[in-house]
Write a protein that holds these residues in place. Structure first.
Motif, PDB file in Angstrom:
ATOM      1  N   ILE A 306       0.858  -1.191   0.000  1.00 31.95           N
ATOM      2  CA  ILE A 306       0.000   0.000   0.000  1.00 31.95           C
ATOM      3  C   ILE A 306       0.892   1.238   0.000  1.00 31.95           C
ATOM      4  CG2 ILE A 306      -1.732   1.292   1.294  1.00 31.95           C
ATOM      5  CD1 ILE A 306      -2.601  -1.459   2.484  1.00 31.95           C
ATOM      6  N   VAL A 307       0.768   2.053  -1.037  1.00 32.88           N
ATOM      7  CA  VAL A 307       1.648   3.207  -1.224  1.00 32.88           C
ATOM      8  C   VAL A 307       0.819   4.488  -1.141  1.00 32.88           C
ATOM      9  CG1 VAL A 307       3.376   4.279  -2.717  1.00 32.88           C
ATOM     10  CG2 VAL A 307       3.004   1.791  -2.817  1.00 32.88           C
ATOM     11  N   PRO A 308       1.007   5.323  -0.123  1.00 28.65           N
ATOM     12  CA  PRO A 308       0.253   6.580  -0.010  1.00 28.65           C
ATOM     13  C   PRO A 308       0.802   7.639  -0.952  1.00 28.65           C
ATOM     14  CG  PRO A 308       1.743   6.345   1.848  1.00 28.65           C
ATOM     15  CD  PRO A 308       1.884   5.091   1.037  1.00 28.65           C
ATOM     16  N   LEU A 309       0.653   7.397  -2.246  1.00 26.62           N
ATOM     17  CA  LEU A 309       1.304   8.214  -3.269  1.00 26.62           C
ATOM     18  C   LEU A 309       0.846   9.667  -3.252  1.00 26.62           C
ATOM     19  CD1 LEU A 309       3.235   8.123  -5.727  1.00 26.62           C
ATOM     20  CD2 LEU A 309       1.227   7.616  -7.145  1.00 26.62           C
ATOM     21  N   GLY A 310      -0.386   9.900  -2.829  1.00 21.75           N
ATOM     22  CA  GLY A 310      -0.924  11.255  -2.885  1.00 21.75           C
ATOM     23  C   GLY A 310      -0.609  12.108  -1.675  1.00 21.75           C
ATOM     24  N   PHE A 311       0.192  11.618  -0.731  1.00 21.17           N
ATOM     25  CA  PHE A 311       0.381  12.313   0.543  1.00 21.17           C
ATOM     26  C   PHE A 311       1.856  12.604   0.784  1.00 21.17           C
ATOM     27  CE2 PHE A 311      -3.388   9.713   0.666  1.00 21.17           C
ATOM     28  CZ  PHE A 311      -4.354  10.583   1.171  1.00 21.17           C
ATOM     29  N   VAL A 312       2.134  13.796   1.289  1.00 19.85           N
ATOM     30  CA  VAL A 312       3.519  14.171   1.563  1.00 19.85           C
ATOM     31  C   VAL A 312       3.958  13.760   2.965  1.00 19.85           C
ATOM     32  CG1 VAL A 312       3.409  16.101  -0.068  1.00 19.85           C
ATOM     33  CG2 VAL A 312       2.927  16.511   2.360  1.00 19.85           C
ATOM     34  N   SER A 313       3.021  13.472   3.840  1.00 15.28           N
ATOM     35  CA  SER A 313       3.350  13.005   5.186  1.00 15.28           C
ATOM     36  C   SER A 313       2.182  12.188   5.714  1.00 15.28           C
ATOM     37  CB  SER A 313       3.663  14.188   6.124  1.00 15.28           C
ATOM     38  OG  SER A 313       2.556  15.062   6.235  1.00 15.28           O
ATOM     39  N   ASP A 314       2.342  11.650   6.928  1.00 18.29           N
ATOM     40  CA  ASP A 314       1.339  10.727   7.470  1.00 18.29           C
ATOM     41  C   ASP A 314       0.126  11.485   8.024  1.00 18.29           C
ATOM     42  OD1 ASP A 314       3.099   8.783   6.799  1.00 18.29           O
ATOM     43  OD2 ASP A 314       3.416   8.019   8.818  1.00 18.29           O
ATOM     44  N   HIS A 315      -0.694  12.003   7.112  1.00 18.67           N
ATOM     45  CA  HIS A 315      -1.911  12.706   7.495  1.00 18.67           C
ATOM     46  C   HIS A 315      -2.889  11.751   8.181  1.00 18.67           C
ATOM     47  CE1 HIS A 315      -1.207  15.764   3.981  1.00 18.67           C
ATOM     48  NE2 HIS A 315      -0.224  15.724   4.844  1.00 18.67           N
ATOM     49  N   MET A 316      -3.976  12.325   8.698  1.00 18.47           N
ATOM     50  CA  MET A 316      -5.009  11.490   9.305  1.00 18.47           C
ATOM     51  C   MET A 316      -5.542  10.476   8.300  1.00 18.47           C
ATOM     52  SD  MET A 316      -6.666  10.638  11.957  1.00 18.47           S
ATOM     53  CE  MET A 316      -6.238  11.981  13.080  1.00 18.47           C
ATOM     54  N   GLU A 317      -5.637  10.861   7.031  1.00 18.82           N
ATOM     55  CA  GLU A 317      -6.138   9.942   6.017  1.00 18.82           C
ATOM     56  C   GLU A 317      -5.219   8.739   5.846  1.00 18.82           C
ATOM     57  OE1 GLU A 317      -5.924  13.170   5.720  1.00 18.82           O
ATOM     58  OE2 GLU A 317      -7.728  14.014   4.812  1.00 18.82           O
ATOM     59  N   VAL A 318      -3.933   8.928   6.133  1.00 17.53           N
ATOM     60  CA  VAL A 318      -3.005   7.807   6.070  1.00 17.53           C
ATOM     61  C   VAL A 318      -3.158   6.926   7.312  1.00 17.53           C
ATOM     62  CG1 VAL A 318      -0.566   7.141   5.992  1.00 17.53           C
ATOM     63  CG2 VAL A 318      -1.376   9.077   4.619  1.00 17.53           C
ATOM     64  N   LEU A 319      -3.192   7.564   8.478  1.00 22.14           N
ATOM     65  CA  LEU A 319      -3.288   6.797   9.724  1.00 22.14           C
ATOM     66  C   LEU A 319      -4.599   6.031   9.835  1.00 22.14           C
ATOM     67  CD1 LEU A 319      -1.783   9.259  12.368  1.00 22.14           C
ATOM     68  CD2 LEU A 319      -0.641   7.468  11.059  1.00 22.14           C
ATOM     69  N   TRP A 320      -5.701   6.651   9.400  1.00 27.60           N
ATOM     70  CA  TRP A 320      -6.995   5.985   9.549  1.00 27.60           C
ATOM     71  C   TRP A 320      -7.346   5.141   8.327  1.00 27.60           C
ATOM     72  CZ3 TRP A 320     -10.168   4.756  13.341  1.00 27.60           C
ATOM     73  CH2 TRP A 320     -11.427   4.250  12.999  1.00 27.60           C
ATOM     74  N   ASP A 321      -7.386   5.769   7.160  1.00 30.30           N
ATOM     75  CA  ASP A 321      -7.894   5.078   5.976  1.00 30.30           C
ATOM     76  C   ASP A 321      -6.954   3.995   5.471  1.00 30.30           C
ATOM     77  OD1 ASP A 321      -9.965   6.832   6.209  1.00 30.30           O
ATOM     78  OD2 ASP A 321      -9.355   8.124   4.573  1.00 30.30           O
ATOM     79  N   LEU A 322      -5.659   4.167   5.677  1.00 31.07           N
ATOM     80  CA  LEU A 322      -4.711   3.149   5.233  1.00 31.07           C
ATOM     81  C   LEU A 322      -4.249   2.255   6.384  1.00 31.07           C
ATOM     82  CD1 LEU A 322      -2.537   5.121   2.640  1.00 31.07           C
ATOM     83  CD2 LEU A 322      -4.630   3.807   2.283  1.00 31.07           C
ATOM     84  N   ASP A 323      -3.651   2.867   7.417  1.00 27.51           N
ATOM     85  CA  ASP A 323      -3.099   2.052   8.505  1.00 27.51           C
ATOM     86  C   ASP A 323      -4.172   1.320   9.302  1.00 27.51           C
ATOM     87  OD1 ASP A 323      -0.682   2.986   7.708  1.00 27.51           O
ATOM     88  OD2 ASP A 323      -0.313   4.273   9.428  1.00 27.51           O
ATOM     89  N   THR A 324      -5.387   1.854   9.285  1.00 26.52           N
ATOM     90  CA  THR A 324      -6.466   1.193  10.021  1.00 26.52           C
ATOM     91  C   THR A 324      -7.374   0.415   9.067  1.00 26.52           C
ATOM     92  OG1 THR A 324      -6.403   2.944  11.701  1.00 26.52           O
ATOM     93  CG2 THR A 324      -8.347   1.534  11.668  1.00 26.52           C
ATOM     94  N   GLU A 325      -8.104   1.120   8.224  1.00 30.07           N
ATOM     95  CA  GLU A 325      -9.123   0.457   7.404  1.00 30.07           C
ATOM     96  C   GLU A 325      -8.522  -0.455   6.331  1.00 30.07           C
ATOM     97  OE1 GLU A 325     -12.969   3.382   7.782  1.00 30.07           O
ATOM     98  OE2 GLU A 325     -11.669   3.650   6.023  1.00 30.07           O
ATOM     99  N   ALA A 326      -7.542   0.031   5.589  1.00 30.62           N
ATOM    100  CA  ALA A 326      -6.982  -0.785   4.502  1.00 30.62           C
ATOM    101  C   ALA A 326      -6.205  -1.980   5.049  1.00 30.62           C
ATOM    102  CB  ALA A 326      -6.088   0.069   3.606  1.00 30.62           C
ATOM    103  N   ILE A 327      -5.450  -1.767   6.118  1.00 30.34           N
ATOM    104  CA  ILE A 327      -4.715  -2.887   6.713  1.00 30.34           C
ATOM    105  C   ILE A 327      -5.690  -3.918   7.278  1.00 30.34           C
ATOM    106  CG2 ILE A 327      -3.176  -3.549   8.592  1.00 30.34           C
ATOM    107  CD1 ILE A 327      -1.715  -2.330   6.223  1.00 30.34           C
ATOM    108  N   GLU A 328      -6.777  -3.452   7.891  1.00 33.19           N
ATOM    109  CA  GLU A 328      -7.787  -4.391   8.379  1.00 33.19           C
ATOM    110  C   GLU A 328      -8.448  -5.150   7.225  1.00 33.19           C
ATOM    111  OE1 GLU A 328     -10.492  -2.132  10.743  1.00 33.19           O
ATOM    112  OE2 GLU A 328      -9.143  -2.017  12.485  1.00 33.19           O
TER     113      GLU A 328
END
Length: 403
Positions: A306-328
């Motif tokens: 999973i590559v957060p290509l659209g983000f320059v840093s670990d925004h909330m969208e990365v922590l929640w939508d990727l690290d939480t929802e996508a990983i789950e």
């Protein structure tokens, strides 16, 4: 789609003043190739809450003008409340500001950095006021967003015009903006390194390359906004310039991966989207990352990067939508999953941002500017009609030609 966006555009035959522009940018050249003696850097961020009491006021700011009741805002607020009401974005921008200052000092560049946000303290209004009060009125802006769309480019340009007017300094300050840097080497390098490391870890552990899928994820936006991203006189394909830029960078990264490891050649990848909001009746960019993850086992895949290509840093969208929802979602599908790092304050990224500033300080010719895709180097002065807000139309904006 043209590989040379500038050549595909009509020539602007009559000089058109550009709001708040330096003299070198005032007539709207696509690339400003004259040196400009800036005396300050304006670091522009999105902003985020820093406590539970901040969450709803912050979300009101984000959605201002849309009439969304607090009850609906609470549906989003739980993402922030899960992390104590604190978005990581302000801490990340503090770290980025410090890293920029260190890199500037290392190079002997005397440019103070003023940081302000669109939606939370410290606000852009205060940053511009502080700069002017310090006698710094020739500003070059760095927005913490790499791609072209209303929210990631034009809205920042509108912010600059709005705050300069609100502060009563429109007649005393110039605000230019660096080009969108989606394909600048400083942005691409740390993302590419993260992909190589993640895939290498899987391959070295015996995962078959044919069973690995790389998902490049970015923030979904309304389809109508996506279609208006970038100059309107170029056929960017589905998703406008916004999607085209992401696809181009993803292709570069996957080519680099294949060059670095022959056993990674041919690994499948997709551009996917996340963090959709808004009514179901409104079309947004698809497919959603979690929907794609759920299909992977049936397609023969055992692992996902999973590559957060659209983000320059670990925004909330990365922590929640990727690290939480996508990983789950990956765990639920029985997939091995790795989320790669964002650029954050990676030295290559920080140095690249300073390089972008120095392009404008030195008036670097477009032909000498680095760009990893055929779409770049992107424009210094946004072209007419670029990144229209479908809901509100065009408002006054710095660093771009009027529609």
């Amino acid at each position: 789609m043209s590989s040379d966006p500038e050549s595909a555009l009509p020539t602007v035959s009559v000089p058109t003043p550009v709001l708040l522009a330096s003299p070198a940018a005032a007539t709207g050249p696509a690339h400003v190739e004259e040196p400009v003696a800036y005396d300050g850097i304006l670091l522009a961020g999105f902003g985020g809450p820093e406590g539970q009491d901040d969450v709803i006021p912050f979300l009101r700011n984000v959605t201002r003008g849309r009439g969304i009741p607090d009850e609906r805002l609470e549906e989003v607020a739980h993402h922030y409340r899960h992390f104590g009401g604190v978005s990581p974005i302000n801490a990340q921008n503090r770290a980025l500001k410090a890293a920029l200052e260190d890199e500037l000092a290392r190079r002997g560049i005397d440019l103070p950095v003023y940081w302000g946000n669109r939606n939370w303290e410290p606000y852009l209004e205060q940053a511009v006021t502080d700069a002017v009060d310090a006698g710094h009125t020739r500003l070059i802006a760095l927005a913490t967003s790499a791609y072209s769309s209303f929210s990631s480019c034009r809205q920042y340009r509108e912010d600059f015009a709005r705050v300069a007017d609100a502060a009563g300094v429109s007649d005393r300050v110039t605000i230019d903006k660096v080009r969108q840097f989606f394909d600048h080497p400083g942005f691409v390098a740390p993302v590419s390194a993260g992909v190589r490391d993640a895939v290498a870890g899987m391959l070295d552990d015996g995962v078959d390359a044919d069973t690995i899928r790389v998902l490049f994820s970015t923030h979904s936006i309304p389809l109508a906004d996506a279609e208006r991203s970038g100059p309107r006189d170029v056929d960017w394909g589905e998703g406008g310039a916004y999607a085209a830029q992401h696809r181009a960078v993803a292709e570069v990264i996957m080519d680099e991966l294949a060059e670095a490891r022959s056993d990674a050649a041919g690994i499948a990848w997709d551009l996917v989207y996340q963090s959709r909001s808004g009514p179901p009746s409104q079309p947004w960019l698809e497919p959603d990352i979690c929907d794609v993850i759920e299909t992977l086992p049936d397609a023969g895949f055992a692992a996902v990067v999973i590559v957060p290509l659209g983000f320059v840093s670990d925004h909330m969208e990365v922590l929640w939508d990727l690290d939480t929802e996508a990983i789950e979602a990956a765990a639920g599908a029985g997939l091995r999953a790795v989320r790669t790092p964002t650029p954050g304050i990676d030295p290559a990224y920080v140095a690249g941002l300073v390089d972008l500033v120095m392009e404008r300080v030195q008036g670097t010719p477009a032909s000498d500017r680095p760009a990893r895709t055929a779409l770049g180097p992107w424009f210094d002065v946004c072209r007419p009609g670029c990144c229209e807000n479908v809901r509100a139309g065009f408002k006054p904006a710095a660093a771009g030609l009027a529609p």
